[in-house]
Design a protein around this motif. Structure first.
Motif, PDB file in Angstrom:
ATOM      1  N   MET A 284      34.978  88.038  81.979  1.00 35.69           N
ATOM      2  CA  MET A 284      35.708  87.097  82.956  1.00 35.69           C
ATOM      3  C   MET A 284      36.377  86.132  82.462  1.00 35.69           C
ATOM      4  N   ARG A 285      35.538  85.367  81.617  1.00 36.35           N
ATOM      5  CA  ARG A 285      36.323  84.138  80.772  1.00 36.35           C
ATOM      6  C   ARG A 285      37.593  84.374  80.136  1.00 36.35           C
ATOM      7  N   THR A 286      37.747  85.529  79.564  1.00 38.16           N
ATOM      8  CA  THR A 286      38.998  85.895  78.832  1.00 38.16           C
ATOM      9  C   THR A 286      40.339  86.049  80.008  1.00 38.16           C
ATOM     10  N   LYS A 287      39.868  86.791  81.055  1.00 30.06           N
ATOM     11  CA  LYS A 287      40.960  87.102  82.080  1.00 30.06           C
ATOM     12  C   LYS A 287      41.224  85.720  82.694  1.00 30.06           C
ATOM     13  N   GLN A 288      39.896  84.955  82.994  1.00 27.76           N
ATOM     14  CA  GLN A 288      40.445  83.643  83.613  1.00 27.76           C
ATOM     15  C   GLN A 288      41.344  82.533  82.846  1.00 27.76           C
ATOM     16  N   LYS A 289      40.818  82.772  81.480  1.00 25.71           N
ATOM     17  CA  LYS A 289      41.641  81.807  80.618  1.00 25.71           C
ATOM     18  C   LYS A 289      43.144  82.437  80.555  1.00 25.71           C
ATOM     19  N   ALA A 290      43.438  83.609  80.413  1.00 25.73           N
ATOM     20  CA  ALA A 290      44.671  84.212  80.287  1.00 25.73           C
ATOM     21  C   ALA A 290      45.506  83.928  81.779  1.00 25.73           C
ATOM     22  N   HIS A 291      44.816  83.680  82.682  1.00 23.17           N
ATOM     23  CA  HIS A 291      45.427  83.642  84.025  1.00 23.17           C
ATOM     24  C   HIS A 291      45.826  81.793  84.223  1.00 23.17           C
ATOM     25  N   LYS A 292      44.751  81.259  83.759  1.00 23.89           N
ATOM     26  CA  LYS A 292      44.979  79.896  83.871  1.00 23.89           C
ATOM     27  C   LYS A 292      46.047  79.446  82.792  1.00 23.89           C
ATOM     28  N   GLU A 293      46.055  79.794  81.736  1.00 18.35           N
ATOM     29  CA  GLU A 293      47.173  79.422  80.761  1.00 18.35           C
ATOM     30  C   GLU A 293      48.455  80.019  81.154  1.00 18.35           C
ATOM     31  N   GLY A 294      48.487  81.166  81.721  1.00 22.14           N
ATOM     32  CA  GLY A 294      49.866  81.705  82.282  1.00 22.14           C
ATOM     33  C   GLY A 294      50.373  81.099  83.140  1.00 22.14           C
ATOM     34  N   ALA A 295      49.763  80.276  83.970  1.00 22.89           N
ATOM     35  CA  ALA A 295      50.005  79.638  85.462  1.00 22.89           C
ATOM     36  C   ALA A 295      51.512  79.080  85.283  1.00 22.89           C
ATOM     37  N   TRP A 296      51.740  78.104  84.099  1.00 22.76           N
ATOM     38  CA  TRP A 296      52.944  77.313  84.030  1.00 22.76           C
ATOM     39  C   TRP A 296      54.075  78.438  83.964  1.00 22.76           C
ATOM     40  N   GLU A 299      54.758  80.172  87.652  1.00 20.51           N
ATOM     41  CA  GLU A 299      55.521  78.915  88.520  1.00 20.51           C
ATOM     42  C   GLU A 299      56.744  78.872  87.927  1.00 20.51           C
ATOM     43  N   ALA A 300      57.033  78.665  86.636  1.00 17.19           N
ATOM     44  CA  ALA A 300      58.555  78.500  86.070  1.00 17.19           C
ATOM     45  C   ALA A 300      59.425  79.588  86.363  1.00 17.19           C
ATOM     46  N   ALA A 301      58.865  80.877  86.335  1.00 17.02           N
ATOM     47  CA  ALA A 301      59.700  81.906  86.599  1.00 17.02           C
ATOM     48  C   ALA A 301      60.088  82.165  88.140  1.00 17.02           C
ATOM     49  N   HIS A 304      62.500  79.184  88.604  1.00 14.99           N
ATOM     50  CA  HIS A 304      63.853  79.631  88.091  1.00 14.99           C
ATOM     51  C   HIS A 304      64.569  80.611  88.856  1.00 14.99           C
ATOM     52  N   ALA A 305      63.861  81.534  89.526  1.00 12.97           N
ATOM     53  CA  ALA A 305      64.475  82.568  90.352  1.00 12.97           C
ATOM     54  C   ALA A 305      65.030  81.796  91.662  1.00 12.97           C
ATOM     55  N   GLU A 306      64.138  80.975  91.941  1.00 11.05           N
ATOM     56  CA  GLU A 306      64.644  80.102  93.483  1.00 11.05           C
ATOM     57  C   GLU A 306      65.873  79.405  93.007  1.00 11.05           C
ATOM     58  N   LYS A 307      66.143  78.716  91.904  1.00  8.10           N
ATOM     59  CA  LYS A 307      67.193  77.883  91.435  1.00  8.10           C
ATOM     60  C   LYS A 307      68.456  78.911  91.471  1.00  8.10           C
ATOM     61  N   ARG A 308      68.026  80.283  91.019  1.00  8.95           N
ATOM     62  CA  ARG A 308      69.468  80.988  90.838  1.00  8.95           C
ATOM     63  C   ARG A 308      69.805  81.512  92.314  1.00  8.95           C
ATOM     64  N   ARG A 309      68.791  81.613  93.135  1.00  8.72           N
ATOM     65  CA  ARG A 309      68.931  81.895  94.425  1.00  8.72           C
ATOM     66  C   ARG A 309      69.885  80.977  95.164  1.00  8.72           C
ATOM     67  N   GLN A 310      69.371  79.677  94.926  1.00 13.69           N
ATOM     68  CA  GLN A 310      70.221  78.555  95.591  1.00 13.69           C
ATOM     69  C   GLN A 310      71.751  78.586  95.080  1.00 13.69           C
TER      70      GLN A 310
ATOM     71  N   LEU B 148      62.389  79.907  81.261  1.00 10.66           N
ATOM     72  CA  LEU B 148      61.455  78.734  81.236  1.00 10.66           C
ATOM     73  C   LEU B 148      62.130  77.288  80.869  1.00 10.66           C
ATOM     74  N   GLY B 149      63.245  77.409  80.055  1.00  9.70           N
ATOM     75  CA  GLY B 149      64.022  76.111  79.798  1.00  9.70           C
ATOM     76  C   GLY B 149      64.453  75.503  81.034  1.00  9.70           C
ATOM     77  N   ASP B 150      64.854  76.343  82.042  1.00  9.60           N
ATOM     78  CA  ASP B 150      65.204  75.999  83.182  1.00  9.60           C
ATOM     79  C   ASP B 150      64.435  76.512  84.357  1.00  9.60           C
ATOM     80  N   GLY B 151      63.200  75.996  84.185  1.00  7.39           N
ATOM     81  CA  GLY B 151      62.264  76.458  85.069  1.00  7.39           C
ATOM     82  C   GLY B 151      61.449  75.205  85.857  1.00  7.39           C
ATOM     83  N   THR B 152      60.419  74.761  85.788  1.00  8.15           N
ATOM     84  CA  THR B 152      59.841  73.515  86.131  1.00  8.15           C
ATOM     85  C   THR B 152      59.757  72.556  85.110  1.00  8.15           C
ATOM     86  N   THR B 153      59.549  71.296  85.433  1.00  8.41           N
ATOM     87  CA  THR B 153      59.235  70.378  84.376  1.00  8.41           C
ATOM     88  C   THR B 153      58.419  70.520  83.539  1.00  8.41           C
ATOM     89  N   GLU B 154      57.108  71.143  83.581  1.00  6.94           N
ATOM     90  CA  GLU B 154      56.530  71.540  82.473  1.00  6.94           C
ATOM     91  C   GLU B 154      57.092  72.487  81.768  1.00  6.94           C
TER      92      GLU B 154
END
Lengths: 320, 252
Positions: A284-296, A299-301, A304-310, B148-154
């Motif tokens: 559980m800790r391993t999966k929670q860690k991967a999920h937490k560390e991958g959050a950024w 979020e960035a993906a 970025h998709a939203e920026k492209r749409r805009q 990722l470069g053009d994603g969020t500030t972080e």
């Protein structure tokens, strides 16, 4: 229950009885939907958590060929997780919710993955026994009443039977190898045998979900029937390897035409289900860690998709 | 150095890069940000391990001492590995993983694109097969650079950090040692002096799309191709060689 619902349920059951698959847009009893969500998501989570004990040996595989095969196998499991999450989503639940249920411990996954992989031979034993036990269940599920689940299973079963063969091949290589390799194989079989039998779940008399699932043809064989079929198919393979199972009561019963086997330690089974197995916390800790560390990254993906749409919208406006 | 020795070393350099990066990527299986990236990264790892196998098999034949691919891959001392420093860098986070991949893929692609015309038929055939896979790797890592470069500030900050840190391992990819020189003269290997401008041009193109800055420092690290590695490599080898060292001379 209102007469309308009653008649819907009757019609639903008659479709099941007539072997007509239930599809996502069809009416279904709420409990059927919930049971399927629970079962399909547990199955998906098992594929995902199951990547960890085997992933543990990818970097230490003894040869490049074995490394490739193991990596491909673990990758297949990620793929199975994806199809199964998609099948569950057809029942009106999102993948995010399902992942959340896994990470908070609300949803279960197969207890077998709470046992540690302590030697290379475990890659053989898992492929052979754990995937072998899973196949017994999954072959049955290719005929399950819910269409998307049955179809996902057809695809998964093809890959699982390849996994089982590669696992058995690892065991065979070890069993025919040096005394150290043979001892490694025997030790691994000793550790994985009983947990593999437990994979089929409680005895029929003690299984809470079984009767209704059989009536709805979500399940088509009982836990005990599947367990017996597994033992019957595994024993000739154990003998061929020249290994033994850690069960003094295991012997061929001529009268029944099946192998008899000893009593399963259900205290251990329930203890692992409840979170007290050797690796529950680490998994559980391993999966929670991967999920937490991958959050950024997630979020960035999205950002970025939203920026492209805009930008596409702005471009369209300019053109117009 | 004879031509035969140079060919052996040249092939090992190619193989070791694929092996060490494949090994690094395979550490991530099950630990990535989402299922799709686990699948994508495992795919690249699988391709690289497949490529290194073809290369080690060939290297073993060139060497002619009856070594197997596994002996070459798993039973050398650290200083005998000839991979560039970049590929041994750890998976600090997903940004490092992707930037490392991108810096490697651009070069890998350019090398294979020339190597498929090599006078050495075996290397040409391996390159022709590998470039199909590496075309996909390059697309995958380029897309992630931009996302990722053009994603969020972080994500932008993390990517910029990784670019700045890993930049100092880029020039080594384009260096030429004695074995490389001999192989260029023999028409076996591409000339890195020709590849270098293309390499940095492609990197700059993607960095710009990713809104990332090209690092201003010119400090570079070298040594991997001559067996002088980072502290990271021996740890990676501990895992890679564990079974072969613990249980020598067995079939698996």
């Amino acid at each position: 229950m209102s007469p309308e619902i009653l008649s819907l349920e009757e019609r639903f059951q008659s479709r099941i009885d007539a072997e007509i698959k239930i599809e996502p847009k069809d009416w279904m009893p709420e409990k059927y939907r919930k049971t399927l969500i629970r079962q399909i998501s547990q199955h998906a989570h098992s594929e995902i958590v199951g990547m960890l004990p085997e992933g543990n040996w990818i970097t230490r595989a003894p040869s490049l060929r074995r490394k490739s095969v193991l990596l491909a196998k673990v990758q297949d499991e990620a793929g199975h997780g994806l199809y199964l999450y998609s099948a569950a989503e057809t029942l009106g639940i999102s993948r995010d919710e399902l992942v959340e249920q896994l990470l908070t411990g609300k949803a279960k996954y197969s207890s077998i993955f709470n046992y540690p992989t302590t030697s290379w031979a475990d890659m053989g034993a898992i492929g052979w026994l754990v995937d072998g036990a899973a196949i017994m269940n999954q072959v049955m599920l290719t005929r399950t009443s819910y269409g998307p689940y049955a179809r996902a299973m057809v695809r998964i079963c093809k890959e699982e039977s390849f996994h089982q063969r590669q696992g058995y091949e690892i065991m065979m290589t070890l069993a025919k190898g040096t005394p150290e390799q043979k001892a490694m194989a025997q030790d691994s079989l000793n550790r994985w045998w009983w947990p593999s039998l437990m994979m089929f779940g409680p005895n029929d008399a003690a299984s809470t979900h079984s009767a209704q699932s059989m009536k709805w043809k979500i399940k088509r064989k009982s836990n005990d029937e599947l367990r017996q079929a597994f033992v019957d198919s595994a024993m000739p393979q154990v003998e061929y390897l020249g290994l033994t199972v850690p069960d003094p009561d295991l012997k061929w019963n001529e009268e029944r035409g099946h192998y008899d086997f000893g009593a399963i330690d259900w205290d251990e089974f329930w203890s692992v289900v409840k979170g007290n197995g050797p690796c529950n916390r680490q998994r559980m800790r391993t999966k929670q860690k991967a999920h937490k560390e991958g959050a950024w990254v997630r979020e960035a993906a999205m950002a970025h998709a939203e920026k492209r749409r805009q930008r596409a919208v702005e471009q369209d406006e300019k053109v117009a | 150095m004879t031509k035969q020795e140079a060919l052996f070393i040249y092939t090992l350099q190619l193989a070791d890069n694929c092996l060490i990066l494949g090994q690094r990527l395979s550490e991530l299986c099950g630990h990535g940000p989402e299922l799709e990236t686990d699948i994508g990264i495992s795919n690249i790892a699988l391709d690289l391990i497949g490529q290194c196998r073809s290369l080690y098999q060939y290297a073993a034949e060139i060497e002619g001492k009856g070594q197997t691919e596994d002996q070459l891959a798993m039973l050398r001392e650290g200083s005998a590995y000839r991979n560039v420093l970049l590929v041994e860098y750890p998976n600090e986070d997903f940004a490092y993983t992707m930037v490392r991949q991108f810096f490697f893929d651009v070069h890998h692609y350019l090398v294979l694109d020339q190597l498929k015309k090599s006078t050495d038929e075996r290397l040409a055939a391996i390159a022709a097969k590998s470039i199909k896979e590496v075309t996909y790797h390059l697309r995958y890592s380029s897309e992630w650079m931009i996302r990722l470069g053009d994603g969020t500030t972080e994500s932008h900050e993390r990517m910029q950090n990784a670019v700045d840190e890993l930049w100092l391992y880029t020039d080594e990819l384009c260096t030429m040692n004695e074995a490389d020189q001999l192989m260029i003269e023999a028409g076996v290997a591409p000339n890195q002096a020709e590849i270098k401008p293309l390499y940095y041009a492609k990197i700059e193109e993607i960095l710009e799309k990713a809104t990332l800055a090209k690092p201003s420092h010119s400090w570079q690290q070298y040594g991997g191709k001559e067996g002088r590695h980072t502290e990271y490599l021996s740890h990676l080898l501990t895992d890679l060689q564990y079974m072969q060292r613990t249980y020598p001379n067995m079939e698996w």
